[in-house]
Design an enzyme around this catalytic site. Structure first.
Site, PDB file in Angstrom:
ATOM      1  CG  ASP A  13      -1.891  -1.162   1.204  1.00 16.27           C
ATOM      2  OD1 ASP A  13      -2.233  -1.644   0.111  1.00 16.27           O
ATOM      3  OD2 ASP A  13      -2.284  -1.612   2.292  1.00 16.27           O
ATOM      4  CE  LYS A  16       2.289  -2.364  -4.388  1.00 13.52           C
ATOM      5  NZ  LYS A  16       2.060  -2.001  -2.985  1.00 13.52           N
ATOM      6  N   GLY A  40      -4.632  -4.113  -3.793  1.00 17.14           N
ATOM      7  CA  GLY A  40      -5.590  -3.051  -4.121  1.00 17.14           C
ATOM      8  C   GLY A  40      -4.779  -1.838  -4.487  1.00 17.14           C
ATOM      9  CG  HIS A  41      -2.036  -1.856  -7.004  1.00 14.43           C
ATOM     10  ND1 HIS A  41      -1.110  -2.379  -7.867  1.00 14.43           N
ATOM     11  CD2 HIS A  41      -1.788  -2.439  -5.799  1.00 14.43           C
ATOM     12  CE1 HIS A  41      -0.339  -3.237  -7.211  1.00 14.43           C
ATOM     13  NE2 HIS A  41      -0.748  -3.303  -5.969  1.00 14.43           N
ATOM     14  CD  GLN A 223       0.630  -8.825  -2.631  1.00 16.57           C
ATOM     15  OE1 GLN A 223       1.278  -9.513  -3.414  1.00 16.57           O
ATOM     16  NE2 GLN A 223      -0.603  -8.455  -2.901  1.00 16.57           N
TER      17      GLN A 223
END
Ligand code: GDP
Ligand code: IMO
Ligand code: MG
Length: 427
Positions: A13, A16, A40-41, A223
Site C-alpha cells: 500500500d 504503487k 488493491g492499487h 504487496q
C-alpha cells in the site's frame, strides 16, 4: 531495452498504483508479475478514484498493453468484476489487456481453504485478505494447480473437479462449512468462461520480443518487500516473491534484462493484517497518521496500522531488490506533525544494530529514533519542486544520505497531478 521494475519497499500500500499510472506514458507495456486480488492499487485522476486488484495500473492510458504475467494468481470472479467496473468508465480492455497462459487460477475452494486455515490459526492468524492466495500458490508449488491455459481445453472441468475433491477432503478435516460452495462454483465457472474472451498468451515470448524491438516495459509489483515469502516478516507474509527477483520468475525475464528498480515507500510506514511492526504507534500520533493518511485497506477496508519510517527495514529492502531510484509517497500526511521521527537503528536484545534481523518481534526489537523538524505546511497544492518547504527537503536529503539512493519523486496527494519530480528522466 531492459525491463524497469516498480515495487513496494514496506508492507504494501505504498502507492504503487498511483505511480505506475503516472509513469505509464513512458512505457509501451505494463506487466504485473506476482500476487493476485489481495492487492488493491488506487488511481485518482479527473475526478475518478479507482481501485485495481489484478489488472495492471497502466489500463487507463491509451496505447499501453497490460499483461497479467505467469506469476500472478487470478480469481475469474474478481477479474470479471474489475473488467465490468472499467467498462462503466468507458475503458474497453479487449485490445489492451492480455493474460499469461501460465498464470494460476484461484478456485472457490482455495478461498474456503484460506478462511479455514485462518480460523484454525485463531490468535496466530496471518490476517490474510482471504482471497485464496496462499492455498493457490500451495497448489502451484505442489504441482496441482489449474492455469489460464487450461480453461479452453476439453479436460478443464475434469481437472477442476479433481482439484475440488482434494480441497473438499481438506476442508472436511478443518470441519469447515462448505454450504456456500455450490453458489460460488456456479458464478466461478461462468466467470472462467468469460475469461476466454480475453487473449491468452505466452507472455514470456511477448515480453522478450517486445524488449528486442525496443519497446519499454515496466513491471508492476504487488504487496511489499516486507511481505515477501522469503525475506518478509515470516510467517506474517504473503505467498509470493514480491521482491525484484519475482519479476524475473513472474514474467520470464532474465536477471540481466532488469533495468531501473524503482523502490516506493511512504514517508512513514503502515501495515495491515497481523505480524511485527517495530515502529508501530499506539498513541495519538498513530491515530493522527491513520486519519490524515486515510489509512484503510483498498481491498478489505481494514484500518491500517501506522508508525514512523523504519530505516533498517528500508535499507534491507533496498539491498534485496537492488533499488536504483526511490519514490517517496504521502509526504502531505506528515504536514500535521511538529517533529518527525525516523527510526535509524534498533535496540535488538540489548544491542544497537542498524540491520534488519531474523526476527523483528516486539519482544526483541525496539526502535531508536532521530527527530527532524516538521514543515507544518499544506503540501497538496504544490506543483513545483522549488516551492517545497525547506524542512521537507531536509527530510528527503536525510533519507537519501541514509539509504544511499536518490529520491526521484515526492508525492503530495493521491491525485495523478500531485506528483513532484526530482529526476528529469521520469518527468
Ligand atoms: P498500492 O497498493 O501500493 O497501490 O497503494 P494503495 O492504493 O493500496 O494505497 C495508497 C493510498 O494512498 C491510496 O488511497 C492512494 O489514493 C493514496 N495516495 C497515494 N499517494 C498519495 C499521496 O501522496 N498522498 C496522499 N494523501 N494519499 C496518497
Ligand atoms: P498491495 O498490492 C497490504 C497482507 C495481508 C496479510 C498478508 C497475507 O495493495 O500493496 P494474503 O491475502 O496475501 O494471504 O495476506 O499480506 N497483504 C497486503 N497488505 N497491501 C497488499 O497489497 C497486501 N496483500 C496482502 O493483509 O497481512
Ligand atoms: Mg494496496
Amino acid at each position: 531495452m531492459k525491463v524497469d521494475v516498480l515495487l513496494g519497499l514496506q508492507w504494501g500500500d505504498e502507492g504503487k498504483g498511483k505511480i505506475v499510472d503516472v509513469l505509464t506514458p513512458k512505457y509501451d507495456i505494463i506487466a504485473r508479475f506476482q500476487g493476485g486480488p489481495n492487492a488493491g492499487h488506487t488511481l485518482e485522476f479527473n475526478g475518478i478514484k479507482h481501485v485495481l486488484h489484478t489488472i495492471p495500473s497502466g489500463i487507463f492510458r491509451e496505447n499501453t498493453l497490460n499483461i497479467v504475467g505467469n506469476g500472478v494468481v487470478i480469481d475469474p470472479v474478481i477479474f470479471k468484476k474489475e473488467i465490468n467496473a472499467l467498462a462503466e468508465l468507458g475503458v474497453d480492455v479487449k485490445s489492451n489487456l492480455v493474460l499469461s497462459k501460465k498464470a494460476h487460477l484461484i478456485l472457490p475452494t482455495h478461498r474456503l481453504l484460506d478462511a479455514a486455515s485462518e480460523k484454525a490459526k485463531g490468535k496466530e492468524k496471518i490476517g490474510s485478505t482471504l482471497k485464496g492466495i496462499g492455498p493457490t500458490y500451495m497448489d502451484k508449488t505442489g504441482r496441482n494447480g489449474l492455469r489460464i491455459g487450461d480453461i479452453s481445453e476439453v479436460y478443464f472441468l475434469e481437472k477442476y473437479k479433481t482439484l475440488k475433491q482434494k480441497h473438499l477432503s481438506l476442508l472436511a478435516q478443518f470441519e469447515f462449512d462448505t454450504s456456500e460452495l455450490d453458489a460460488m462454483e456456479k458464478t466461478w465457472l461462468a466467470a472462467a468462461e468469460e475469461l476466454k474472451k480475453l487473449k491468452h498468451i505466452d507472455s514470456e515470448h511477448e515480453l522478450n520480443n517486445a524488449m528486442k524491438t525496443g519497446k519499454a516495459v515496466l513491471a508492476e509489483g504487488a504487496q511489499g518487500s516486507l511481505l515477501d515469502i522469503d525475506f518478509g516478516s515470516y510467517p506474517f507474509v504473503t505467498s509470493s516473491n514480491t521482491v525484484c527477483a519475482g519479476a524475473c520468475t513472474g514474467l520470464g525475464i532474465a536477471p540481466n534484462r532488469i533495468g531501473e528498480v524503482f523502490g516506493i515507500f511512504k514517508a512513514y510506514c503502515t501495515r495491515v493484517g497481523s505480524g511485527p511492526f517495530p515502529t508501530e504507534l499506539f498513541d495519538d500520533d498513530g491515530e493522527l497518521m491513520q486519519k490524515e493518511g486515510n489509512e484503510f485497506g483498498a481491498t478489505t477496508g481494514r484500518p491500517r496500522r501506522c508508525g514512523w519510517i523504519d530505516l533498517p527495514a528500508l535499507k534491507y529492502a533496498c539491498m534485496i531488490n537492488g533499488v536504483t531510484k526511490l519514490i517517496m509517497m504521502k509526504a502531505d500526511v506528515l504536514s500535521c506533525f511538529d517533529n518527525i521521527k525516523v527510526c535509524t537503528h534498533y535496540n535488538y536484545k540489548g544491542e544497537e544494530i542498524s540491520h534488519f534481523p531474523y526476527d523483528v518481534a516486539e519482544s526483541l526489537v525496539s526502535p531508536i529514533y532521530e527527530e527532524l523538524p516538521g514543515w507544518k505546511q499544506d503540501l497538496t497544492g504544490i506543483t513545483d519542486l522549488d516551492n517545497l518547504p525547506i524542512q521537507l527537503i531536509s527530510y528527503v536529503e536525510f533519507l537519501e544520505k541514509e539509504l544511499e539512493l536518490p529520491i526521484t519523486i515526492i508525492s503530495v496527494g493521491p491525485n495523478r497531478s500531485q506528483t513532484i519530480h526530482r529526476d528529469k528522466a521520469l518527468a
